[in-house]
Design an enzyme around this catalytic site. Structure first.
Site, PDB file in Angstrom:
ATOM      1  N   SER A  30      48.804   7.296  25.077  1.00  0.00           N
ATOM      2  CA  SER A  30      48.766   8.830  25.670  1.00  0.00           C
ATOM      3  C   SER A  30      47.656   9.591  25.290  1.00  0.00           C
ATOM      4  O   SER A  30      47.571  10.634  25.607  1.00  0.00           O
ATOM      5  CB  SER A  30      50.106   9.484  25.389  1.00  0.00           C
ATOM      6  OG  SER A  30      50.647   9.751  23.977  1.00  0.00           O
ATOM      7  N   ASN A 117      58.650  12.503  16.608  1.00  0.00           N
ATOM      8  CA  ASN A 117      59.447  13.449  17.596  1.00  0.00           C
ATOM      9  C   ASN A 117      59.535  14.821  17.143  1.00  0.00           C
ATOM     10  O   ASN A 117      59.273  15.597  18.067  1.00  0.00           O
ATOM     11  CB  ASN A 117      60.996  12.895  17.228  1.00  0.00           C
ATOM     12  CG  ASN A 117      61.216  11.408  17.639  1.00  0.00           C
ATOM     13  OD1 ASN A 117      60.240  10.573  18.170  1.00  0.00           O
ATOM     14  ND2 ASN A 117      62.135  10.879  17.538  1.00  0.00           N
ATOM     15  N   HIS A 163      58.976  40.556  58.922  1.00  0.00           N
ATOM     16  CA  HIS A 163      59.015  39.524  59.992  1.00  0.00           C
ATOM     17  C   HIS A 163      57.638  39.256  60.647  1.00  0.00           C
ATOM     18  O   HIS A 163      57.358  38.782  61.473  1.00  0.00           O
ATOM     19  CB  HIS A 163      59.969  39.700  60.970  1.00  0.00           C
ATOM     20  CG  HIS A 163      61.318  40.008  60.726  1.00  0.00           C
ATOM     21  ND1 HIS A 163      61.910  38.913  60.445  1.00  0.00           N
ATOM     22  CD2 HIS A 163      61.850  41.219  60.598  1.00  0.00           C
ATOM     23  CE1 HIS A 163      63.370  39.599  59.807  1.00  0.00           C
ATOM     24  NE2 HIS A 163      63.213  40.918  60.009  1.00  0.00           N
ATOM     25  N   SER A 284      30.793  26.757  56.731  1.00  0.00           N
ATOM     26  CA  SER A 284      31.029  25.301  57.273  1.00  0.00           C
ATOM     27  C   SER A 284      29.948  24.321  57.268  1.00  0.00           C
ATOM     28  O   SER A 284      28.751  25.011  57.321  1.00  0.00           O
ATOM     29  CB  SER A 284      31.896  25.853  58.719  1.00  0.00           C
ATOM     30  OG  SER A 284      31.661  24.563  59.312  1.00  0.00           O
ATOM     31  N   LYS A 290      30.875  30.460  60.218  1.00  0.00           N
ATOM     32  CA  LYS A 290      31.945  30.528  59.482  1.00  0.00           C
ATOM     33  C   LYS A 290      31.805  31.209  58.140  1.00  0.00           C
ATOM     34  O   LYS A 290      30.835  31.124  57.323  1.00  0.00           O
ATOM     35  CB  LYS A 290      32.863  29.179  59.452  1.00  0.00           C
ATOM     36  CG  LYS A 290      33.186  28.512  60.707  1.00  0.00           C
ATOM     37  CD  LYS A 290      34.395  29.030  61.154  1.00  0.00           C
ATOM     38  CE  LYS A 290      35.472  29.103  60.447  1.00  0.00           C
ATOM     39  NZ  LYS A 290      36.020  28.077  60.123  1.00  0.00           N
ATOM     40  N   ASN A 292      34.752  31.366  55.215  1.00  0.00           N
ATOM     41  CA  ASN A 292      36.217  30.955  55.043  1.00  0.00           C
ATOM     42  C   ASN A 292      37.024  31.328  53.611  1.00  0.00           C
ATOM     43  O   ASN A 292      35.953  31.531  52.459  1.00  0.00           O
ATOM     44  CB  ASN A 292      35.993  29.439  54.819  1.00  0.00           C
ATOM     45  CG  ASN A 292      35.759  28.797  56.393  1.00  0.00           C
ATOM     46  OD1 ASN A 292      35.970  29.292  57.209  1.00  0.00           O
ATOM     47  ND2 ASN A 292      35.071  27.682  56.035  1.00  0.00           N
ATOM     48  N   GLU A 297      43.022  30.293  50.090  1.00  0.00           N
ATOM     49  CA  GLU A 297      43.574  29.060  50.612  1.00  0.00           C
ATOM     50  C   GLU A 297      44.045  28.512  49.315  1.00  0.00           C
ATOM     51  O   GLU A 297      45.089  27.556  49.396  1.00  0.00           O
ATOM     52  CB  GLU A 297      42.937  28.366  51.614  1.00  0.00           C
ATOM     53  CG  GLU A 297      42.709  29.076  52.833  1.00  0.00           C
ATOM     54  CD  GLU A 297      41.778  28.578  53.953  1.00  0.00           C
ATOM     55  OE1 GLU A 297      41.849  28.842  55.123  1.00  0.00           O
ATOM     56  OE2 GLU A 297      41.065  27.666  53.723  1.00  0.00           O
ATOM     57  N   TYR A 324      65.813  11.725  21.400  1.00  0.00           N
ATOM     58  CA  TYR A 324      64.514  11.454  21.942  1.00  0.00           C
ATOM     59  C   TYR A 324      64.604  10.244  22.676  1.00  0.00           C
ATOM     60  O   TYR A 324      65.390   9.437  22.432  1.00  0.00           O
ATOM     61  CB  TYR A 324      63.289  11.327  20.906  1.00  0.00           C
ATOM     62  CG  TYR A 324      62.067  11.513  21.420  1.00  0.00           C
ATOM     63  CD1 TYR A 324      61.367  12.343  21.835  1.00  0.00           C
ATOM     64  CD2 TYR A 324      61.491  10.288  21.580  1.00  0.00           C
ATOM     65  CE1 TYR A 324      60.133  12.266  22.356  1.00  0.00           C
ATOM     66  CE2 TYR A 324      60.305   9.764  22.212  1.00  0.00           C
ATOM     67  CZ  TYR A 324      59.381  11.006  22.510  1.00  0.00           C
ATOM     68  OH  TYR A 324      58.303  10.906  23.088  1.00  0.00           O
ATOM     69  N   GLN A 329      57.589  11.640  27.081  1.00  0.00           N
ATOM     70  CA  GLN A 329      56.000  11.626  27.145  1.00  0.00           C
ATOM     71  C   GLN A 329      55.539  12.027  28.462  1.00  0.00           C
ATOM     72  O   GLN A 329      54.324  12.648  28.589  1.00  0.00           O
ATOM     73  CB  GLN A 329      55.315  10.231  27.065  1.00  0.00           C
ATOM     74  CG  GLN A 329      54.004  10.101  26.956  1.00  0.00           C
ATOM     75  CD  GLN A 329      53.535   8.774  26.729  1.00  0.00           C
ATOM     76  OE1 GLN A 329      53.760   7.843  25.400  1.00  0.00           O
ATOM     77  NE2 GLN A 329      52.698   7.864  27.500  1.00  0.00           N
ATOM     78  N   LYS A 332      54.311  16.194  29.435  1.00  0.00           N
ATOM     79  CA  LYS A 332      52.715  16.863  29.106  1.00  0.00           C
ATOM     80  C   LYS A 332      51.846  16.998  30.173  1.00  0.00           C
ATOM     81  O   LYS A 332      51.093  18.024  30.488  1.00  0.00           O
ATOM     82  CB  LYS A 332      52.139  16.093  27.978  1.00  0.00           C
ATOM     83  CG  LYS A 332      52.819  16.454  26.726  1.00  0.00           C
ATOM     84  CD  LYS A 332      52.434  15.264  25.486  1.00  0.00           C
ATOM     85  CE  LYS A 332      53.459  15.225  24.596  1.00  0.00           C
ATOM     86  NZ  LYS A 332      54.789  14.374  25.003  1.00  0.00           N
TER      87      LYS A 332
END
Length: 473
Positions: A30, A117, A163, A284, A290, A292, A297, A324, A329, A332
């Site tokens: 890891s 641990n 709405h 674009s 465009k 954007n 987004e 444990y 692992q 993370k």
């Protein structure tokens, strides 16, 4: 054990005749993602050296040598001068190897009285508490940008929606301030989370504590925790505090997404109520015209990612026995990703909001459209003594008449009003303006500019308090 050129350092293995197979080692490793915990691993190692010294396991000379070496090692790691070896299993292995390279076998004595641990649980808490402060600071900057825009647009009248339909006119400052309040609750949740995260697992060992007369209270204080956790099994095995952080982050992501959605709508051609600054939008590759709303987004998209990180961790945790398990692992990477994404999107959202330009004239003209003043007619009738049930029906009839004639409410003639109800005298026109509607809503938390200015003053004080809270750490 001291690493050699042909034998990787491992923190285990005495009962094994040989090392793990390569696929097993690859699966177990890891260090490629958890080495970012190295500065925190060194901080807790320095605190652990202190308690080993106070317990008589290290003498003063050994303690001094180790403390100096760890300080230098942290500086080298932060500066990028040293890093993990591809053969290191995890961050703890890497730090021990680097320490032993500097002080010899004395570095191996630091392992006494602790386990990976309790180490990893401590490192992770230190990391998350630190990153929570960075996230909070970025949220406060976004709140400030929204508050600044709100101050500038208190007197601008905006359509209010339910709405996604025109509902009632509101102050644009009131609209913008609602996001400051939502983000403030996110910071409240983060602060509340920090109370539970500020408990130290170090000293729990693998799961049962230690026989070496160490002092978990002292090491907790050294590391900035409030108290040590009271049960050693719980200390190393539960990750509810990680899941809680991911929930707070996901909720923050949802709020950012909703802000983004409003910006997307307001800057669309169909609404045309705001214009994005060039620095916070893109074009674009095929359509030259465009502009954007990519920041908005992407904020909307990141929310789904943050929600996924939360649900993935909960699915991992739900069937784990105590204490444990290696499954942990997997806690993370989703957290690291969540932190990275928030620290990417928050500054971009702040820049976009701070530079957004509103078309006040267009918004104000649109505010009363769609019969948005119908409630004002009903409430005017109530003030004339008409029961609201009846007033609601009369106002609805006014809407129907205007709709049938293809006009707005204020275009109805006095005669048309009187035909709808004898209660509708010419004075009803006094409420048929967006400005009058907004000004009349002067109740607590209402949208009248006078109330909005009070609200913004309170929010300015709140932001000052937030800054003090999070700068104090």
């Amino acid at each position: 054990m001291t690493s050699t050129s042909d034998e990787p350092t491992r923190l285990w293995g005495g009962r094994f005749a040989g090392g793990p197979s390569q696929p097993m080692a690859d699966l177990s490793r890891s260090v490629h993602f958890d080495f970012r915990l190295a500065p925190y691993d060194i901080d807790q190692t320095r605190a652990h050296v202190g308690v080993l010294s106070r317990a008589g396991i290290l003498d003063d000379r050994e303690c001094g040598v180790l403390q100096d070496a760890l300080t230098e090692l942290k500086a080298d790691i932060v500066a990028g001068r040293v890093g993990p070896d591809p053969q290191d299993e995890d961050v703890h292995t890497a730090v021990e190897r680097l320490l032993i390279e500097r002080v010899g076998e004395l570095g191996g004595r630091v392992r006494a009285g602790r386990s990976r641990n309790d180490q990893v649980a401590t490192d992770f808490r230190l990391y998350l508490r630190d990153r929570a402060r960075a996230i909070a600071s970025a949220v406060i900057e976004l709140q400030q940008a929204l508050l600044d825009q709100a101050h500038q647009h208190v007197d601008v009248i905006s359509p209010g929606f339910t709405h996604l339909q025109h509902a009632q006119p509101v102050s644009l400052g009131h609209e913008l301030a609602k996001h400051v309040h939502a983000l403030a609750r996110d910071l409240e949740r983060l602060s509340d989370w920090d109370v539970r995260a500020a408990r130290s697992p170090l000293g729990a060992g693998a799961l049962a504590g230690s026989s070496l007369s160490l002092d978990p209270v002292a090491v907790a204080e050294d590391l900035g925790f409030s108290v040590p956790l009271a049960n050693s099994i719980d200390a190393v095995s539960d990750r509810d505090w990680v899941a809680e952080f991911l929930f707070v982050a996901a909720m923050l992501g949802v709020h950012l997404s909703r802000i983004g959605e409003e910006v997307i709508l307001m800057t669309s051609r169909e609404f045309g109520w705001a214009v994005l600054d060039d620095a916070w939008s893109t074009g674009s590759s095929i359509m030259p015209q465009k502009k954007n709303p990519d920041v908005a987004e992407l904020a909307r998209g990141k929310a789904g990612r943050l929600i996924g990180n939360l649900t993935g961790l909960l699915a991992t945790l739900k069937g784990l026995p105590f204490a444990y398990n290696r499954d942990l692992q997997e806690d993370k990477e989703p957290v690291f990703d969540t932190v990275e994404q928030l620290l990417l999107v928050l500054p971009a959202m702040t820049g976009m909001i701070a530079t957004l330009r509103f078309d006040a004239g267009r918004m104000t003209a649109s505010a009363p459209e769609g019969f948005a003043l119908a409630t004002d007619i009903a409430e005017w009738l109530v003030r004339q003594g008409v029961p609201f049930r009846q007033a609601h029906e009369i106002a609805g009839a006014c809407v129907r008449a205007a709709e049938d004639h293809g006009i707005e409410l204020w275009d109805l003639s006095d005669h048309q009003f009187s035909e709808i109800s004898a209660h509708l005298g010419p004075d009803v026109r006094s409420v048929l303006s967006a400005r009058g509607s907004v000004d009349s809503r002067a109740s607590y938390a209402g949208t009248a500019p006078a109330r909005v200015r009070e609200q913004l003053a309170d929010l300015a004080g709140l932001l000052d308090q937030e800054r003090r809270t999070w700068s104090a750490g």
